[in-house]
Design a protein around this motif. Sequence first.
Motif, PDB file in Angstrom:
ATOM      1  N   GLU A 100       0.451  -1.039   0.099  1.00 55.68           N
ATOM      2  CA  GLU A 100      -0.132   0.087   0.295  1.00 55.68           C
ATOM      3  C   GLU A 100       0.920   1.163   0.232  1.00 55.68           C
ATOM      4  OE1 GLU A 100      -3.474   2.772   2.866  1.00 55.68           O
ATOM      5  OE2 GLU A 100      -2.702   0.477   3.417  1.00 55.68           O
ATOM      6  N   VAL A 101       2.155   1.393   1.198  1.00 60.82           N
ATOM      7  CA  VAL A 101       2.458   2.588   1.221  1.00 60.82           C
ATOM      8  C   VAL A 101       3.797   2.718  -0.326  1.00 60.82           C
ATOM      9  CG1 VAL A 101       4.487   3.407   2.158  1.00 60.82           C
ATOM     10  CG2 VAL A 101       3.056   2.368   4.248  1.00 60.82           C
ATOM     11  N   LEU A 102       4.150   2.016  -0.997  1.00 57.21           N
ATOM     12  CA  LEU A 102       4.836   2.057  -2.417  1.00 57.21           C
ATOM     13  C   LEU A 102       3.759   2.515  -3.450  1.00 57.21           C
ATOM     14  CD1 LEU A 102       6.379   1.752  -4.734  1.00 57.21           C
ATOM     15  CD2 LEU A 102       6.508  -0.700  -4.407  1.00 57.21           C
ATOM     16  N   GLU A 145       2.553   5.968  -2.740  1.00 63.90           N
ATOM     17  CA  GLU A 145       3.377   6.919  -3.274  1.00 63.90           C
ATOM     18  C   GLU A 145       3.786   7.348  -4.666  1.00 63.90           C
ATOM     19  OE1 GLU A 145       7.366   5.876  -1.525  1.00 63.90           O
ATOM     20  OE2 GLU A 145       6.513   6.536   0.687  1.00 63.90           O
ATOM     21  N   LEU A 146       3.358   6.257  -5.521  1.00 66.02           N
ATOM     22  CA  LEU A 146       3.821   5.983  -6.502  1.00 66.02           C
ATOM     23  C   LEU A 146       1.920   6.858  -7.332  1.00 66.02           C
ATOM     24  CD1 LEU A 146       4.504   5.541  -9.494  1.00 66.02           C
ATOM     25  CD2 LEU A 146       3.089   2.489  -9.225  1.00 66.02           C
ATOM     26  N   ALA A 147       0.939   6.662  -7.336  1.00 65.28           N
ATOM     27  CA  ALA A 147      -0.375   7.454  -6.945  1.00 65.28           C
ATOM     28  C   ALA A 147      -0.405   9.169  -7.226  1.00 65.28           C
ATOM     29  CB  ALA A 147      -0.982   6.473  -6.887  1.00 65.28           C
ATOM     30  N   LEU A 148       0.281   8.935  -6.621  1.00 68.88           N
ATOM     31  CA  LEU A 148       1.178  11.112  -5.932  1.00 68.88           C
ATOM     32  C   LEU A 148       1.390  11.245  -7.124  1.00 68.88           C
ATOM     33  CD1 LEU A 148       0.959  11.274  -1.821  1.00 68.88           C
ATOM     34  CD2 LEU A 148      -1.726  11.567  -3.300  1.00 68.88           C
ATOM     35  N   PRO A 155      -7.740  -2.833  -1.850  1.00 68.11           N
ATOM     36  CA  PRO A 155      -6.666  -3.642  -1.360  1.00 68.11           C
ATOM     37  C   PRO A 155      -7.251  -4.553  -2.362  1.00 68.11           C
ATOM     38  CG  PRO A 155      -8.177  -2.938   0.090  1.00 68.11           C
ATOM     39  CD  PRO A 155      -8.397  -1.788  -0.961  1.00 68.11           C
ATOM     40  N   GLU A 156      -6.429  -5.761  -2.730  1.00 63.65           N
ATOM     41  CA  GLU A 156      -6.316  -6.962  -3.394  1.00 63.65           C
ATOM     42  C   GLU A 156      -6.981  -8.086  -2.442  1.00 63.65           C
ATOM     43  OE1 GLU A 156      -7.418  -9.302  -6.284  1.00 63.65           O
ATOM     44  OE2 GLU A 156      -5.580  -9.826  -5.164  1.00 63.65           O
ATOM     45  N   ALA A 157      -8.247  -8.267  -2.964  1.00 64.69           N
ATOM     46  CA  ALA A 157      -8.515  -9.277  -1.944  1.00 64.69           C
ATOM     47  C   ALA A 157      -8.362 -10.958  -2.229  1.00 64.69           C
ATOM     48  CB  ALA A 157     -10.411  -9.263  -1.834  1.00 64.69           C
ATOM     49  N   TYR A 158      -7.926 -11.265  -3.368  1.00 65.10           N
ATOM     50  CA  TYR A 158      -7.075 -12.335  -3.963  1.00 65.10           C
ATOM     51  C   TYR A 158      -6.083 -12.746  -3.380  1.00 65.10           C
ATOM     52  CZ  TYR A 158     -12.118 -12.640  -6.376  1.00 65.10           C
ATOM     53  OH  TYR A 158     -13.424 -12.720  -6.536  1.00 65.10           O
ATOM     54  N   VAL A 159      -5.577 -11.241  -3.926  1.00 67.06           N
ATOM     55  CA  VAL A 159      -4.192 -12.375  -3.115  1.00 67.06           C
ATOM     56  C   VAL A 159      -3.577 -11.443  -1.873  1.00 67.06           C
ATOM     57  CG1 VAL A 159      -1.544 -11.033  -4.355  1.00 67.06           C
ATOM     58  CG2 VAL A 159      -3.380 -12.038  -5.752  1.00 67.06           C
ATOM     59  N   CYS A 189      -2.525  -7.947  -1.170  1.00 61.45           N
ATOM     60  CA  CYS A 189      -1.768  -6.578  -1.236  1.00 61.45           C
ATOM     61  C   CYS A 189      -2.383  -5.578  -1.462  1.00 61.45           C
ATOM     62  CB  CYS A 189      -0.865  -7.025  -2.254  1.00 61.45           C
ATOM     63  SG  CYS A 189      -1.266  -6.993  -3.685  1.00 61.45           S
ATOM     64  N   TYR A 190      -2.010  -3.922  -2.371  1.00 62.16           N
ATOM     65  CA  TYR A 190      -3.039  -3.709  -2.876  1.00 62.16           C
ATOM     66  C   TYR A 190      -2.729  -3.118  -4.229  1.00 62.16           C
ATOM     67  CZ  TYR A 190      -4.879  -1.117   1.088  1.00 62.16           C
ATOM     68  OH  TYR A 190      -5.850  -0.784   2.613  1.00 62.16           O
TER      69      TYR A 190
END
Length: 275
Positions: free
Chosen positions: A159-161, A164-167, A183-187, A189-190
């Motif tokens: 999520e943090v990475l 930052e990338l989105a911004l 959030p990515e429910a299957y894996v 992560c985000y």
Amino acid sequence: MKKIYITDLDHTFLRTDLSVSEFTRGTWNEMSAHSIMSIATARTYKKTMQFLKDIDINAPMILLDGALIATMDKKIIDTKFIGKEVGDVIIDEGAKFGIYPFILSLADSTLRETFSYSTLLNVHQKEVLKNYKNDDHHNRQSNLRAMNDNFKIVYFGDEVLLRELALHIEKIFGDGLKYILAPEAYVGCYFLTILHKDADKSHGIKSVSEYVGFDLKKLTVFGDNFNDIGMFELAGTSVAVANAQEGVKKAAKIVLPHTNDEDAVAHYLKSLKNG
């Protein structure tokens, strides 16, 4: 005038194992005999067709988060693309963060899709790819480049990475693009999805409404996640399944007692018939 029902797929209409129960299939198909029925999903045309085998869809589908509006027989109603130049800039900027995306693109007018990705993959991407190992539209590249018509660019990671990338990318393109971080429910992560600024389910609803010619007040939509709220704001009736995000439940007019694994959408449709 017929009533209209449009449902999200993952965690709403589909069970968590991506199946559709006989009860849901039968209830939905029975409803389609006298109603307008369709779906709105982040999934591609090809994957959607696999999931909706034997499901009656009688209106254009909202696919790829609204980047593609198409009928089951592959008639394209509307598209919202990210061009190659912008796509390549996004790839290069992401590389500065040590991360490369998956890119879903239109290969030709027959709705053949291309799924491009780098040879450099993180652990989350490798996990995602396990679900696509038998697909024939992979385009693995050592020097990842975008195609001419790209539906969406998707990053998987922490999520943090990704925040930052989105911004960072938003500083470059501003509101010329749409950014979805969730959030990515299957894996576990985000994911960060980058789309054309008008590629969303609410614009998709408007396109389908104009094409079919229905009254939005007669529209009922079903969802579980924040990318469904745009549909909720347009529809006469908005319905959240029991497993929906809390913010989505607050935005819905109706919150169901059943989850997606308990055939929530079908139970609601059945109650209308029996009511």
